[in-house]
Design an enzyme around this catalytic site. Structure first.
Site, mmCIF file in Angstrom:
data_model
loop_
_atom_site.group_PDB
_atom_site.id
_atom_site.type_symbol
_atom_site.label_atom_id
_atom_site.label_comp_id
_atom_site.label_asym_id
_atom_site.label_seq_id
_atom_site.Cartn_x
_atom_site.Cartn_y
_atom_site.Cartn_z
ATOM 1 N N GLY A 165 0.993 -13.549 -3.787
ATOM 2 C CA GLY A 165 0.928 -13.553 -4.721
ATOM 3 C C GLY A 165 -0.054 -13.242 -5.711
ATOM 4 O O GLY A 165 -1.015 -12.473 -5.193
ATOM 5 N N LYS A 202 7.180 -0.908 2.238
ATOM 6 C CA LYS A 202 5.675 -0.802 2.004
ATOM 7 C C LYS A 202 5.047 -0.154 3.512
ATOM 8 O O LYS A 202 4.288 0.819 3.170
ATOM 9 C CB LYS A 202 5.260 -2.233 2.332
ATOM 10 C CG LYS A 202 5.110 -3.002 1.495
ATOM 11 C CD LYS A 202 4.643 -4.679 1.572
ATOM 12 C CE LYS A 202 4.392 -5.396 0.293
ATOM 13 N NZ LYS A 202 4.658 -6.565 0.213
ATOM 14 N N GLU A 252 -4.100 0.178 -3.767
ATOM 15 C CA GLU A 252 -4.669 -0.589 -2.421
ATOM 16 C C GLU A 252 -3.442 -1.814 -2.843
ATOM 17 O O GLU A 252 -2.904 -2.475 -1.294
ATOM 18 C CB GLU A 252 -5.858 -1.242 -3.113
ATOM 19 C CG GLU A 252 -6.245 -1.972 -1.306
ATOM 20 C CD GLU A 252 -6.212 -1.374 -0.234
ATOM 21 O OE1 GLU A 252 -7.301 -0.905 0.165
ATOM 22 O OE2 GLU A 252 -5.329 -2.045 0.899
ATOM 23 N N LYS A 268 4.998 -1.264 -4.558
ATOM 24 C CA LYS A 268 5.291 -0.427 -3.534
ATOM 25 C C LYS A 268 6.919 0.129 -3.890
ATOM 26 O O LYS A 268 6.845 1.485 -3.275
ATOM 27 C CB LYS A 268 5.689 -1.691 -2.743
ATOM 28 C CG LYS A 268 6.674 -2.683 -2.963
ATOM 29 C CD LYS A 268 5.866 -3.945 -3.581
ATOM 30 C CE LYS A 268 6.525 -4.983 -3.532
ATOM 31 N NZ LYS A 268 5.322 -6.698 -3.582
HETATM 32 P P1 NDP Z 1 5.911 -9.977 -12.503
HETATM 33 O O1 NDP Z 1 7.305 -10.904 -12.888
HETATM 34 O O2 NDP Z 1 5.637 -11.816 -12.451
HETATM 35 O O3 NDP Z 1 5.537 -10.550 -14.236
HETATM 36 C C1 NDP Z 1 6.026 -8.191 -14.417
HETATM 37 C C2 NDP Z 1 5.213 -8.475 -15.886
HETATM 38 O O4 NDP Z 1 5.678 -7.338 -16.084
HETATM 39 C C3 NDP Z 1 5.419 -9.225 -16.888
HETATM 40 O O5 NDP Z 1 4.446 -9.693 -17.275
HETATM 41 C C4 NDP Z 1 6.858 -8.759 -17.070
HETATM 42 O O6 NDP Z 1 7.011 -9.688 -18.967
HETATM 43 C C5 NDP Z 1 5.964 -7.124 -17.369
HETATM 44 N N1 NDP Z 1 7.384 -6.392 -17.659
HETATM 45 C C6 NDP Z 1 8.685 -6.081 -16.796
HETATM 46 N N2 NDP Z 1 9.266 -5.097 -17.673
HETATM 47 C C7 NDP Z 1 8.857 -4.654 -18.841
HETATM 48 C C8 NDP Z 1 8.520 -3.191 -19.295
HETATM 49 N N3 NDP Z 1 9.572 -2.701 -19.491
HETATM 50 N N4 NDP Z 1 7.637 -3.511 -20.507
HETATM 51 C C9 NDP Z 1 6.855 -4.412 -20.809
HETATM 52 N N5 NDP Z 1 6.582 -5.201 -19.676
HETATM 53 C C10 NDP Z 1 7.261 -5.353 -18.996
HETATM 54 O O7 NDP Z 1 5.487 -9.788 -11.497
HETATM 55 P P2 NDP Z 1 4.218 -9.783 -10.672
HETATM 56 O O8 NDP Z 1 3.019 -10.377 -11.352
HETATM 57 O O9 NDP Z 1 4.733 -10.573 -9.649
HETATM 58 O O10 NDP Z 1 4.047 -8.239 -9.193
HETATM 59 C C11 NDP Z 1 3.982 -6.812 -10.566
HETATM 60 C C12 NDP Z 1 4.095 -6.020 -9.538
HETATM 61 O O11 NDP Z 1 2.924 -6.641 -8.523
HETATM 62 C C13 NDP Z 1 5.204 -5.741 -9.351
HETATM 63 O O12 NDP Z 1 5.697 -4.706 -8.594
HETATM 64 C C14 NDP Z 1 5.560 -5.939 -7.100
HETATM 65 O O13 NDP Z 1 6.408 -5.711 -7.298
HETATM 66 C C15 NDP Z 1 3.645 -6.299 -7.065
HETATM 67 N N6 NDP Z 1 2.859 -7.355 -6.113
HETATM 68 C C16 NDP Z 1 3.069 -8.999 -6.386
HETATM 69 C C17 NDP Z 1 2.344 -9.045 -5.709
HETATM 70 C C18 NDP Z 1 3.414 -10.696 -5.715
HETATM 71 O O14 NDP Z 1 2.586 -11.185 -5.357
HETATM 72 N N7 NDP Z 1 3.182 -11.057 -6.800
HETATM 73 C C19 NDP Z 1 2.097 -8.631 -4.706
HETATM 74 C C20 NDP Z 1 1.534 -7.427 -4.508
HETATM 75 C C21 NDP Z 1 2.319 -6.685 -5.522
HETATM 76 P P3 NDP Z 1 7.425 -10.431 -19.249
HETATM 77 O O15 NDP Z 1 6.297 -11.326 -18.835
HETATM 78 O O16 NDP Z 1 7.373 -10.410 -20.655
HETATM 79 O O17 NDP Z 1 8.790 -10.931 -18.648
HETATM 80 N N1 HSE Z 2 6.658 -10.066 -2.681
HETATM 81 C C1 HSE Z 2 6.355 -9.466 -2.187
HETATM 82 C C2 HSE Z 2 5.534 -10.437 -0.823
HETATM 83 C C3 HSE Z 2 4.361 -9.571 -2.996
HETATM 84 O O1 HSE Z 2 6.557 -11.356 -0.463
HETATM 85 O O2 HSE Z 2 4.820 -9.909 0.418
HETATM 86 C C4 HSE Z 2 3.384 -9.050 -2.326
HETATM 87 O O3 HSE Z 2 3.606 -7.274 -1.827
#
Ligand code: NDP
Ligand code: HSE
Length: 432
Positions: free
Chosen positions: A309, A207, A131, A107
């Protein structure tokens, strides 16, 4: 049904990416049976190749060079779940320009550079689906893009950040401290890497910018959104709000109104607000989100579900992957359409009811002095509560809806009164 192979490149394998890997492994056969799509993750980019991932895929498909996946003719579709603006923006543009559809949950990126990315997708005739970027697992982006594309939407209000809703719920219902509740939200994978992004309202701001863009067909960015967070909310505020029949939630509001000259203006804001306990939003607790859409033709719609989550978010990502894969087979992509530049509602035209929590000297005549200030600025008081605290007293006011600029000048005058020792909290109040 003849099966078509779709080879996926995954950028990021954290909370959401790892949950997507598991979900795809669990659902692969059922999806193939229903859709004829044989989905497989063929490459995964991460930052740290040495991290233990415990996912059912070979170590060999991991790389720390995300650009090796983008534009690779062996990869049909890109899923970006790494977060942050760069290098995600450059990678997504590269993918779209080379004809790879993209699914993203980012987002922050869409709220800053959405128009550029939507245009790149349109030019290449491939999907950019997102989504999961708004309200986690709740289907709200697709309804706004498709089902409601003919609806004259007037206002969208909602709770669209799971972390802050989880923190406020834990504080109000279980007496947890802010720091304890935040730590739990981080452990459960709800919070962003930098939790300030959640707590200070940036995430909900991004958002609501995306929501306003889709709902009103104008290019609203996070810079157009006024946002406040929850870091100043105290357990006392929650207690007083509750005594008055309210709870406190971080609310996001996108609205469109005609101004006095008949020109359409758009507002997009995020702020903590007192919500009547009888309002459906008051029952949205924990990491759940809810979005109310109001339109001239539909009346009111409510969308509700898990807002954050890994696994719930991966469900929304997975739905987009299946959709984009199907579209790839049929050679068509979903469009956002033309976006106009918005006219934002000027702040002097904003109106709201307010909650004020003041500390004053407990002396005869103080209440009269304080209420006179409200009257002088044309702000009408709806209710008032007083609580003794030794030589001081706490006054809690709820005002009728008034112009925000009048309320802010009331505050300035109140702070200048000798008998007012502190204005502890000022929060907006929404009606039933
Ligand atoms: P995390 O921090 O858990 O995961 C990020 C991942 O991206 C990690 O695996 C990290 O690698 C990798 N990464 C980061 N930078 C790089 C790079 N430059 N090159 C290659 N890999 C990279 O984040 P989330 O999974 O929680 O969130 C991911 C996305 O989803 C974000 O945009 C977030 O805003 C969105 N989102 C998250 C939600 C949630 O509830 N968590 C809900 C809705 C959206 P490594 O594992 O090696 O550190
Ligand atoms: N950090 C975000 C939240 C993840 O707590 O709503 C979902 O977009």
């Amino acid at each position: 049904m003849k099966s078509s192979s779709i080879r996926i490149g995954l950028l990021g394998c954290g909370n959401v990416g790892a949950a997507l890997v598991h979900l795809l492994a669990e659902q692969h056969d059922s999806v193939e049976r229903r859709t004829g799509l044989n989905l497989s993750i063929e490459a995964i980019a991460v930052k740290d190749l040495n991290k233990n991932r415990s996912i059912p895929l070979s170590d060999e498909i991991f790389t720390d060079d995300a650009s090796s996946i983008v534009g690779n003719p062996e990869i049909n579709l890109i899923v970006e779940v790494m977060g942050n603006i760069e290098p995600a923006r450059e990678l997504i543009l590269g993918a779209l320009n080379s004809g790879q559809p993209v699914v993203t949950a980012n987002k922050e990126l869409l709220a800053a550079h959405g128009a550029e990315l939507y245009a790149a997708a349109e030019n290449s005739g491939v999907d950019l689906l997102f989504e999961a970027a708004v309200a986690g697992a709740i289907p709200i982006v697709r309804p706004l893009r498709e089902s409601l594309s003919g609806e004259p939407i007037t206002r969208i209000r909602g709770i669209i950040n799971g972390t802050t809703n989880f923190i406020l719920t834990r504080m109000a219902q279980d007496g947890a401290s802010f720091d304890e509740a935040l730590k739990e939200a981080q452990e459960l994978g709800f919070a962003e890497l930098d939790s300030t992004y959640d707590v200070e309202g940036y995430d909900a701001g991004a958002k609501v910018a995306i929501i306003a863009t889709l709902a009103f067909g104008v290019e609203v960015t996070s810079e157009d959104v006024q946002h406040e967070g929850i870091s100043k909310i105290t357990v006392d505020d929650m207690k007083f709000a509750n005594q008055l029949g309210y709870c406190i939630k971080l609310l996001a509001v996108a609205e469109r109104k005609a101004n006095q000259e008949g020109r359409s203006e758009v507002g997009a804001r995020v702020y903590p607000a007192l919500i009547p306990l009888s309002h459906p939003l008051a029952a949205v607790n924990g990491s759940f989100n809810a979005v109310f859409v109001e339109g001239d033709a539909v009346g009111e719609l409510m969308f509700y579900g898990p807002g954050a989550g890994g696994r719930p978010t991966a469900s929304a990502v997975f739905g987009d992957v299946i959709d984009a894969s199907g579209n790839l087979q049929r050679s068509h992509g979903a469009l956002i359409g033309a976006l106009d530049k918005p006219h934002m509602i000027p702040s002097e035209n904003l109106e709201s009811a307010f909650y004020l929590n003041l500390k004053v000297e407990d002396q005869p005549g103080v209440l009269a002095q304080v209420t006179e200030v409200f009257g002088n600025h044309g702000v009408s008081i709806q209710s008032m509560e007083q609580e003794g605290m030794g030589s001081e007293a706490r006054l809690i006011f709820i005002t009728h809806s008034s112009r925000e600029k009048d309320l802010f000048s009331t505050l300035e005058s109140l702070r200048a009164l000798n008998v007012v020792s502190d204005v502890d909290s000022v929060l907006r109040v929404i009606g039933d």
